[in-house]
Design an enzyme around this catalytic site. Structure first.
Site, PDB file in Angstrom:
ATOM      1  N   LYS A 142      -9.604   4.295  -6.068  1.00  0.00           N
ATOM      2  CA  LYS A 142      -8.509   3.705  -6.845  1.00  0.00           C
ATOM      3  C   LYS A 142      -9.064   2.565  -7.688  1.00  0.00           C
ATOM      4  O   LYS A 142      -9.624   1.604  -7.166  1.00  0.00           O
ATOM      5  CB  LYS A 142      -7.409   3.202  -5.910  1.00  0.00           C
ATOM      6  CG  LYS A 142      -6.206   2.638  -6.669  1.00  0.00           C
ATOM      7  CD  LYS A 142      -5.068   2.337  -5.719  1.00  0.00           C
ATOM      8  CE  LYS A 142      -3.880   1.738  -6.439  1.00  0.00           C
ATOM      9  NZ  LYS A 142      -2.782   1.419  -5.509  1.00  0.00           N
ATOM     10  N   ASN A 193      -4.100   0.396 -10.365  1.00  0.00           N
ATOM     11  CA  ASN A 193      -3.575  -0.653  -9.498  1.00  0.00           C
ATOM     12  C   ASN A 193      -2.821  -1.634 -10.404  1.00  0.00           C
ATOM     13  O   ASN A 193      -2.633  -1.376 -11.590  1.00  0.00           O
ATOM     14  CB  ASN A 193      -4.717  -1.347  -8.756  1.00  0.00           C
ATOM     15  CG  ASN A 193      -4.244  -1.952  -7.433  1.00  0.00           C
ATOM     16  OD1 ASN A 193      -3.240  -2.654  -7.387  1.00  0.00           O
ATOM     17  ND2 ASN A 193      -4.962  -1.673  -6.365  1.00  0.00           N
ATOM     18  N   CYS A 232      -8.010  -4.557  -5.985  1.00  0.00           N
ATOM     19  CA  CYS A 232      -6.889  -5.453  -5.789  1.00  0.00           C
ATOM     20  C   CYS A 232      -7.140  -6.821  -6.418  1.00  0.00           C
ATOM     21  O   CYS A 232      -8.027  -7.547  -6.000  1.00  0.00           O
ATOM     22  CB  CYS A 232      -6.572  -5.610  -4.310  1.00  0.00           C
ATOM     23  SG  CYS A 232      -4.920  -6.245  -4.086  1.00  0.00           S
ATOM     24  N   GLY A 248       4.407   2.381 -12.760  1.00  0.00           N
ATOM     25  CA  GLY A 248       5.727   2.358 -13.380  1.00  0.00           C
ATOM     26  C   GLY A 248       6.484   3.665 -13.298  1.00  0.00           C
ATOM     27  O   GLY A 248       7.373   3.919 -14.106  1.00  0.00           O
ATOM     28  N   GLY A 279       5.360  -1.872 -11.965  1.00  0.00           N
ATOM     29  CA  GLY A 279       6.680  -1.413 -12.379  1.00  0.00           C
ATOM     30  C   GLY A 279       6.695  -0.904 -13.814  1.00  0.00           C
ATOM     31  O   GLY A 279       5.650  -0.756 -14.458  1.00  0.00           O
TER      32      GLY A 279
HETATM   33  C1  LIG Z   1       4.279  -5.274  -3.222  1.00  0.00           C
HETATM   34  C2  LIG Z   1       3.097  -4.442  -3.613  1.00  0.00           C
HETATM   35  C3  LIG Z   1       2.027  -4.310  -2.732  1.00  0.00           C
HETATM   36  C4  LIG Z   1       0.914  -3.552  -3.079  1.00  0.00           C
HETATM   37  N1  LIG Z   1      -0.110  -3.414  -2.185  1.00  0.00           N
HETATM   38  C5  LIG Z   1      -1.178  -2.616  -2.494  1.00  0.00           C
HETATM   39  C6  LIG Z   1      -2.231  -2.412  -1.563  1.00  0.00           C
HETATM   40  O1  LIG Z   1      -2.215  -2.918  -0.444  1.00  0.00           O
HETATM   41  N2  LIG Z   1      -3.268  -1.614  -1.936  1.00  0.00           N
HETATM   42  C7  LIG Z   1      -3.318  -0.986  -3.149  1.00  0.00           C
HETATM   43  O2  LIG Z   1      -4.270  -0.243  -3.428  1.00  0.00           O
HETATM   44  N3  LIG Z   1      -2.323  -1.159  -4.047  1.00  0.00           N
HETATM   45  C8  LIG Z   1      -1.265  -1.963  -3.754  1.00  0.00           C
HETATM   46  N4  LIG Z   1      -0.247  -2.117  -4.672  1.00  0.00           N
HETATM   47  C9  LIG Z   1      -0.345  -1.447  -5.979  1.00  0.00           C
HETATM   48  C10 LIG Z   1       0.424  -0.121  -6.003  1.00  0.00           C
HETATM   49  O3  LIG Z   1      -0.080   0.789  -5.044  1.00  0.00           O
HETATM   50  C11 LIG Z   1       0.373   0.503  -7.396  1.00  0.00           C
HETATM   51  O4  LIG Z   1      -0.970   0.822  -7.705  1.00  0.00           O
HETATM   52  C12 LIG Z   1       0.894  -0.428  -8.476  1.00  0.00           C
HETATM   53  O5  LIG Z   1       1.991  -1.178  -7.997  1.00  0.00           O
HETATM   54  C13 LIG Z   1       1.338   0.335  -9.720  1.00  0.00           C
HETATM   55  O6  LIG Z   1       2.355   1.282  -9.429  1.00  0.00           O
HETATM   56  P1  LIG Z   1       3.935   0.979  -9.601  1.00  0.00           P
HETATM   57  O7  LIG Z   1       4.125   0.478 -11.001  1.00  0.00           O
HETATM   58  O8  LIG Z   1       4.601   2.295  -9.322  1.00  0.00           O
HETATM   59  O9  LIG Z   1       4.274  -0.047  -8.594  1.00  0.00           O
HETATM   60  C14 LIG Z   1       0.870  -2.896  -4.342  1.00  0.00           C
HETATM   61  C15 LIG Z   1       1.939  -3.029  -5.225  1.00  0.00           C
HETATM   62  C16 LIG Z   1       3.041  -3.789  -4.887  1.00  0.00           C
HETATM   63  C17 LIG Z   1       4.190  -3.906  -5.858  1.00  0.00           C
END
Ligand SMILES: Cc1cc2nc3c(=O)[nH]c(=O)nc-3n(C[C@H](O)[C@H](O)[C@H](O)COP(=O)(O)O)c2cc1C
Ligand SMILES: Cc1cc2nc3c(=O)[nH]c(=O)nc-3n(C[C@H](O)[C@H](O)[C@H](O)COP(=O)(O)OP(=O)(O)OC[C@H]3O[C@@H](n4cnc5c(N)ncnc54)[C@H](O)[C@@H]3O)c2cc1C
Ligand code: FES
Lengths: 285, 307
Positions: free
Chosen positions: B185, B212, B149, B264, B237
């Site tokens: 992860k 992530n 993170c 995304g 995204g």
């Molecule tokens: C608002 C928000 C909160 C997130 N919180 C976490 C988290 O607590 N732990 C984690 O491993 N990833 C967290 N992520 C990352 C997502 O799990 C994911 O890995 C990342 O957003 C990429 O995927 P996406 O493009 O579909 O959002 C968070 C993402 C967003 C947008």
């Protein structure tokens, strides 16, 4: 976690009307594929579909829901509301509603209510007054000027205040000044008004003033917050507001989701010192 | 959607990841669907539930101590995604075990518990306690170690950006998790992710999840300052999908263990790209925030593709 609200529906509706009701405010009517019940104070998350779709939906309080038609009142402030304003009748709108905790319905113990609505803070309180209003309630709306006030929505029971004393239509009246001043002058005209419940929705300074007005008189006060939101349904922690911890003499605080624990909060529960620093500077996102 | 000739997977057929089976290959990503629990009963006309067909809910990351998270605003919307600075707000491990885990047991869908810590020993002790508390919970599938993170990074780089750290955390968790899945992860914020994936696999995890969020920043032109109070946030995204696909490709070619693709994914087509590279499952993050039915709709559309 139990079910706190009526079932939330994720529906794609069609715009039936989208037109100005004042110089700054537009009313949007959306016909949904089914009727959806709501409690005044609840909101919807709206989005365009197709190429105009926004990464996140935007929160809007529900003004009314009549059969399958749900109505909103909004002001153009950025990318999303600009796109909303461009929608023509027949175009699609994604609608997740209803969401959030409402303004409670009154019961026998509820004192007469003082409504303080500022600008686009009108919908939840308009809906509440239409559904739950009782004789003795006082409803006040504050607008920027006479042109900004959606007069057609405001029946005679509404008192109106404006920041600038211009463009007041013939036959209507508006107090020049703050909406809280207007409310106090109405309340104190015949001496001590007795206990009241204050309910406010609008810009943060209005909410602070409402909370202060109530606190000085030991009146209960409910405020509806317009905090930034991501999901609107309780899964992202992008909308938190600081609330005090319950314990007597407890100086601690915690974050509450304004989308699921609010947007309506008891003003006494909010930690006003921590709340909304970003709103004062215009915020972001 | 047209069914590509190479597409043969059934995303709703049970498959194995770690020692146990999961009912599906489309999951919700950590932080974007809370604990799969909200105050709302959510319905749609054309689909049964937000959980219909999905394989697992990955929980919001839980840390050893409660965290209040970062100041508001926490989200900046971009034309192709969002930058978030939630700051891992969560109730902390103790409250999670006492209150959230029992509620998760009531959910019909399997859960993967996401954990973050700053020392390998903390991962070890959290996993041990979770195992003691969740051993009899049939829907608890396993653990996803959030080694990535960027929001809580110290010194400007992500916690999990060295292979040694990744290996130490995975090994510490593995020793207390004999019979559930262990997923690492990884961060995308490194020049090459393959060495991290190799270290995680070597240390004994069952699968790699990636990616992530990507470190990002936006400037408010009104003030001339970064929009987020903490300056940086995590970009997610549609805009990160090409980065995610590239990192996933690098990982799949490096390790022999299963890879869970994230980044995304908003449609069945997006998901297919990750499956095409060899992912065994995918996770939906930002899209799930916009649409509570996002993952379920992706399953539905992939199902249509098969018929
Ligand atoms: C608002 C928000 C909160 C997130 N919180 C976490 C988290 O607590 N732990 C984690 O491993 N990833 C967290 N992520 C990352 C997502 O799990 C994911 O890995 C990342 O957003 C990429 O995927 P996406 O493009 O579909 O959002 C968070 C993402 C967003 C947008
Ligand atoms: C529960 C709730 C009910 C609401 N009801 C209404 C309503 O009935 N009518 C209405 O017009 N608006 C309402 N709002 C505010 C509305 O959601 C925002 O104006 C809208 O999201 C702005 O979107 P945008 O893309 O046009 O602006 P953006 O480009 O996202 O932002 C433009 C400006 O508005 C600010 N802003 C954006 N979102 C918010 C927010 N949620 N709170 C405070 N400032 C924000 C930004 O900081 C920026 O300065 C409500 C908000 C909430 C949380
Ligand atoms: S807006 Fe996502 S939790 Fe409130």
């Amino acid at each position: 976690m139990g079910l706190l609200t009526p079932t939330t529906w994720d529906l794609t509706g069609r715009v039936t009307a989208n037109a100005p009701v004042s110089s700054g405010l537009l009313r949007l009517d959306v016909e949904l594929p089914r009727s959806v019940t709501f409690e005044p104070g609840q909101f919807a998350m709206l989005n365009l579909t197709g190429a105009g779709q926004l990464v996140f939906r935007r929160p809007f309080s529900i003004l009314a829901s009549d059969g399958r038609t749900m109505s909103f009142l909004y002001r153009v402030v950025g990318r999303g509301t600009e796109r909303l304003a461009d929608l023509e009748p027949g175009e699609a709108v994604d609608c997740l509603a209803p969401l959030g905790k409402p303004f409670a319905a009154p019961d026998a113990a509820t004192p007469p209510v003082v409504i303080l609505a500022g600008g686009v803070g009108l919908p939840p309180l308009h809906a509440w007054l239409s559904r739950h209003g009782r004789p003795g309630d006082l409803a006040c709306f504050g607008g920027r000027d006479g042109g900004d006030v959606p007069w057609s929505l405001l029946s005679d029971e509404w008192r109106v205040s404006v920041d600038r004393d211009v463009d007041i239509p013939a036959g209507r009246q508006a107090h020049h000044g703050l909406v809280t001043e207007l409310a106090l002058s109405e309340l104190e005209r015949d001496g001590d008004p007795g206990p009241r419940l204050v309910m406010a929705c609008g810009p943060t300074p209005l909410l602070r003033a409402a909370a202060m007005l109530a606190r000085d008189r030991d009146w209960p006060c409910l405020v509806s917050l317009e905090e930034h939101m991501g999901c609107g349904y309780g899964v992202c922690k992008g909308c938190v507001v600081p609330v005090r911890l319950d314990g007597p003499g407890d100086s601690g605080w915690r974050n509450a989701n304004s989308c699921t624990e609010g947007p309506v909060f008891d003003a006494a529960d909010l930690d006003w010192e921590r709340f909304g620093a970003h709103h004062a500077t215009g915020g972001a996102a | 959607m047209k069914h590509p000739h190479w597409w043969t997977l059934d995303v709703e057929a049970p498959f194995t990841i770690g020692p146990r089976e999961l009912p599906g290959r489309v999951w919700t990503a950590s932080g974007c669907f809370a604990y799969g629990l909200t105050g709302h009963d959510i319905a749609a006309q054309d689909i049964d539930s937000p959980y219909a067909g999905i394989g697992a809910v990955v929980t919001k990351t839980v840390t050893p101590q409660p965290r209040p998270g970062n100041p508001m605003p926490r989200l900046v919307e971009m034309p192709v995604g969002a930058i978030n600075s939630i700051g891992l707000e969560n109730v902390g491990f103790e409250a999670f075990i006492a209150e959230t885990l029992p509620a998760l047991a009531e959910l019909a869908v399997p859960t993967v518990v996401s954990l973050a810590a700053t020392r390998p020993e903390e991962f070890g002790s959290m996993v041990a306690e979770l195992h003691a508390a969740g051993r009899d919970m049939p829907t608890w599938h396993g653990v996803e170690l959030n080694l990535s993170c960027p929001n809580v990074a110290e010194g400007g780089h992500d916690f999990g950006s060295s292979p040694e750290t990744v290996a130490a955390c995975v090994a510490a968790a593995r020793s207390h998790l004999p019979d559930r899945a262990l997923i690492a992860k990884l961060t995308p914020n490194v020049a090459r992710v393959a060495p991290l994936a190799a270290a995680a696999a070597e240390a004994g995890c069952d699968a790699i999840a990636a990616i992530n969020t990507v470190v990002g920043l936006d400037v408010d032109l009104k003030t001339g300052r970064p929009v987020l109070p903490r300056r940086f946030g995590g970009f997610s995204g549609a805009g990160i999908r090409p980065i995610a696909l590239a990192k996933v490709d690098e990982i799949v070619r490096e390790v022999g263990i299963p890879v869970v693709g994230i980044g995304g994914i908003d449609t069945a087509e997006d998901a297919l790209k990750f499956f095409a590279l060899g992912c065994v499952a995918i996770q939906v993050g930002t899209a799930q925030m916009r649409d509570p039915f996002a993952a379920a709709r992706i399953v539905q559309d992939l199902r249509r593709a098969e018929s």
